[in-house]
Design an enzyme around this catalytic site. Structure first.
Site, PDB file in Angstrom:
ATOM      1  N   ARG A   8      54.177  30.847  59.448  1.00 29.06           N
ATOM      2  CA  ARG A   8      53.100  31.439  60.240  1.00 29.06           C
ATOM      3  C   ARG A   8      52.440  32.564  59.457  1.00 29.06           C
ATOM      4  O   ARG A   8      53.104  33.396  58.844  1.00 29.06           O
ATOM      5  CB  ARG A   8      53.703  31.973  61.543  1.00 29.06           C
ATOM      6  CG  ARG A   8      52.705  32.378  62.593  1.00 29.06           C
ATOM      7  CD  ARG A   8      53.408  32.855  63.849  1.00 29.06           C
ATOM      8  NE  ARG A   8      54.103  34.128  63.631  1.00 29.06           N
ATOM      9  CZ  ARG A   8      54.425  34.981  64.601  1.00 29.06           C
ATOM     10  NH1 ARG A   8      54.160  34.689  65.853  1.00 29.06           N
ATOM     11  NH2 ARG A   8      55.048  36.102  64.331  1.00 29.06           N
ATOM     12  N   TYR A  68      52.050  47.014  68.638  1.00 30.54           N
ATOM     13  CA  TYR A  68      52.490  47.143  67.243  1.00 30.54           C
ATOM     14  C   TYR A  68      52.024  45.990  66.363  1.00 30.54           C
ATOM     15  O   TYR A  68      52.305  45.980  65.176  1.00 30.54           O
ATOM     16  CB  TYR A  68      54.014  47.280  67.156  1.00 30.54           C
ATOM     17  CG  TYR A  68      54.818  46.251  67.907  1.00 30.54           C
ATOM     18  CD1 TYR A  68      55.018  44.979  67.392  1.00 30.54           C
ATOM     19  CD2 TYR A  68      55.393  46.564  69.137  1.00 30.54           C
ATOM     20  CE1 TYR A  68      55.760  44.042  68.081  1.00 30.54           C
ATOM     21  CE2 TYR A  68      56.143  45.635  69.836  1.00 30.54           C
ATOM     22  CZ  TYR A  68      56.327  44.374  69.309  1.00 30.54           C
ATOM     23  OH  TYR A  68      57.059  43.442  69.990  1.00 30.54           O
ATOM     24  N   LYS A  69      51.319  45.024  66.919  1.00 32.05           N
ATOM     25  CA  LYS A  69      50.806  43.913  66.120  1.00 32.05           C
ATOM     26  C   LYS A  69      49.398  44.250  65.633  1.00 32.05           C
ATOM     27  O   LYS A  69      49.218  45.089  64.759  1.00 32.05           O
ATOM     28  CB  LYS A  69      50.856  42.626  66.934  1.00 32.05           C
ATOM     29  CG  LYS A  69      52.279  42.149  67.274  1.00 32.05           C
ATOM     30  CD  LYS A  69      52.253  40.818  67.996  1.00 32.05           C
ATOM     31  CE  LYS A  69      53.645  40.254  68.221  1.00 32.05           C
ATOM     32  NZ  LYS A  69      54.389  40.947  69.293  1.00 32.05           N
ATOM     33  N   ASP A  96      49.859  37.456  79.145  1.00 30.06           N
ATOM     34  CA  ASP A  96      50.542  38.126  78.038  1.00 30.06           C
ATOM     35  C   ASP A  96      49.563  38.178  76.861  1.00 30.06           C
ATOM     36  O   ASP A  96      49.175  37.142  76.315  1.00 30.06           O
ATOM     37  CB  ASP A  96      51.815  37.353  77.658  1.00 30.06           C
ATOM     38  CG  ASP A  96      52.639  38.057  76.582  1.00 30.06           C
ATOM     39  OD1 ASP A  96      52.043  38.730  75.719  1.00 30.06           O
ATOM     40  OD2 ASP A  96      53.874  37.904  76.588  1.00 30.06           O
ATOM     41  N   PHE A 136      56.917  32.778  74.211  1.00 26.91           N
ATOM     42  CA  PHE A 136      57.803  33.651  73.448  1.00 26.91           C
ATOM     43  C   PHE A 136      59.042  33.901  74.301  1.00 26.91           C
ATOM     44  O   PHE A 136      58.935  34.170  75.504  1.00 26.91           O
ATOM     45  CB  PHE A 136      57.114  34.966  73.092  1.00 26.91           C
ATOM     46  CG  PHE A 136      57.915  35.795  72.135  1.00 26.91           C
ATOM     47  CD1 PHE A 136      57.948  35.477  70.778  1.00 26.91           C
ATOM     48  CD2 PHE A 136      58.676  36.858  72.578  1.00 26.91           C
ATOM     49  CE1 PHE A 136      58.722  36.215  69.893  1.00 26.91           C
ATOM     50  CE2 PHE A 136      59.451  37.603  71.701  1.00 26.91           C
ATOM     51  CZ  PHE A 136      59.473  37.284  70.353  1.00 26.91           C
TER      52      PHE A 136
END
Length: 415
Positions: free
Chosen positions: A374, A225-226, A200, A128
């Site tokens: 996705r 927050y995911k 990560d 990312f």
């Protein structure tokens, strides 16, 4: 599943789902199939309740006293312990604070400082972007520090690890493909070379069981927050193995990381334990929202989450390939469920337009350039029936060519 299931089979799978009741603990809009929890998790009444209490009682009525009466000051560590149980971390090794990017900055500097005779950071070329941007920024502040990238300097990250490597920054689950790394094996490889490793967990925490302590990991970072559903911009977290606490020095030496923050001393004296990674005043309302989200996990079996995650994603792949395989889709994620996180990615030459058309029809996934569509599957609130309906909509969009509508060619932000 050897044959494509019918709707009756899908209904039976939902009826037998041990996590089915968890869906009631989230707010899901009518007419929406939400498959983007790997970007932003759904809201829950528990979060609203915590925000209401923090805003209308603690802030409005208790004012400054709430730092003590409501325990605001200790929330980063208390929430860290609560979150740590979801990532296989014993108490005292996880702290909730700041953002993922800031925390990667702290961890890279700390790791480099612990290996002063080494000058190389290893990372993934397809990481990312924020991980790479921060790694570049850290290297720019330390003369002689170099960055080696998997996919650029060698095909596999293992080939880049030697006695010049100080630290490896690696995603447990690749954000685009969903490929899952073997944490224990890569950690051993790093340690055999004398290097440290930072994991990560942004696309892992809350999606599948993690065993940081058992894998002998050094450090980890992630967002909330995911899959943890802490809300937009909710604070991130840092994990640091207890064995390293005495050696940690990170450059953001703010007053919350001071050994005696309320002595208001002129010089900095580093605090003890995991508090060394704290910097400045933390966002209390966001912390309290996260508390509400994390409390939900007290009633969740992570093994059941993983089983359902694999079943959902397996089903999605099977249905998409059976019903949409003639329309230019190519599986980007690993086919083996044990090798992927809780997401499925397909390549399509017009992926952006396809996803825009899906979103307009109430199936919310996301797009990642240049051609990835996705879909994230949060087992707490996504059901097997959602998978069936999503594939029906996808098939219709592809079969009719609805994605070719001129509206979808305009490159505005994708949710």
């Amino acid at each position: 599943m050897s044959t494509t299931p019918d709707l009756a089979t899908i209904d039976a799978m939902d009826a037998a789902d041990p996590l089915r009741s968890m869906r009631e603990r989230f707010v899901l809009p009518q007419g929406v199939i939400y498959l983007d929890g790997n970007s932003l998790g759904a809201a829950s009444p528990a979060v609203f309740s915590e925000l209401q209490q923090a805003a209308t009682q603690e802030w409005a009525q208790d004012l400054i006293r709430a730092w003590n009466t409501a325990g605001w000051f200790n929330m980063p560590v208390e929430l860290g312990d609560q979150l740590g149980r979801l990532i296989g971390a014993a108490d005292g090794q996880t702290v909730v604070c700041d953002t993922t990017s800031i925390n990667i900055y702290k961890l890279l500097h700390a790791a480099l400082g612990m290996r002063p005779d080494r000058s190389v950071i290893v990372a993934e070329g397809d990481s990312f972007p924020t991980d790479l941007y921060i790694a570049e920024g850290v290297a720019s502040t330390r003369p002689g520090t170099r960055l080696r990238l998997e996919g650029v300097d060698a095909a596999a990250i293992e080939e880049l690890i030697d006695d010049s490597v100080a630290v490896i920054l690696v995603n447990h689950v690749n954000y685009k493909s969903g490929q899952l790394r073997d944490m224990a094996a890569l950690t051993r490889k790093a340690h055999d070379a004398g290097a440290l490793i930072i994991w990560d967990l942004c696309h892992t925490a809350g999606a599948l069981p993690v065993e940081l302590d058992r894998a002998n990991a050094d450090f980890a970072v992630g967002c909330t927050y995911k899959y943890l559903n802490g809300g937009p911009g909710s604070p991130a977290f840092i994990y640091a193995a207890e064995r390293h606490h005495g050696d940690i020095r990170q450059p953001l030496s703010g007053w919350w990381g001071h050994a005696r923050p309320f002595a208001f001393e002129q010089g900095f004296a580093v605090g003890s334990g995991i508090r060394r990674f704290l910097c400045g005043t933390q966002p209390v309302l966001s912390m309290r929202a996260l508390k509400g989200a994390l409390d939900i996990w007290n009633d969740v079996d992570m093994a059941a989450v993983r089983r359902k995650s694999i079943a959902l994603t397996d089903l999605f792949i099977q249905l998409v390939e059976a019903r949409c395989g003639a329309y230019g889709l190519e599986l980007e994620s690993p086919r083996d469920g044990s090798q992927r996180g809780s997401q499925v990615s397909f390549l399509h030459p017009h992926g952006y337009q396809v996803m825009r058309a899906l979103i307009e029809r109430g199936v919310i996934g996301d797009f990642r350039a240049p051609s990835t569509i996705r879909f994230g599957f949060t087992p707490l609130y996504v059901g097997y029936g959602d998978v069936w309906q999503a594939v029906e909509v996808l098939e219709d969009i592809l079969r009719t060519g609805a994605w070719q509508d001129a509206r979808f060619a305009v490159k505005t932000a994708v949710t």
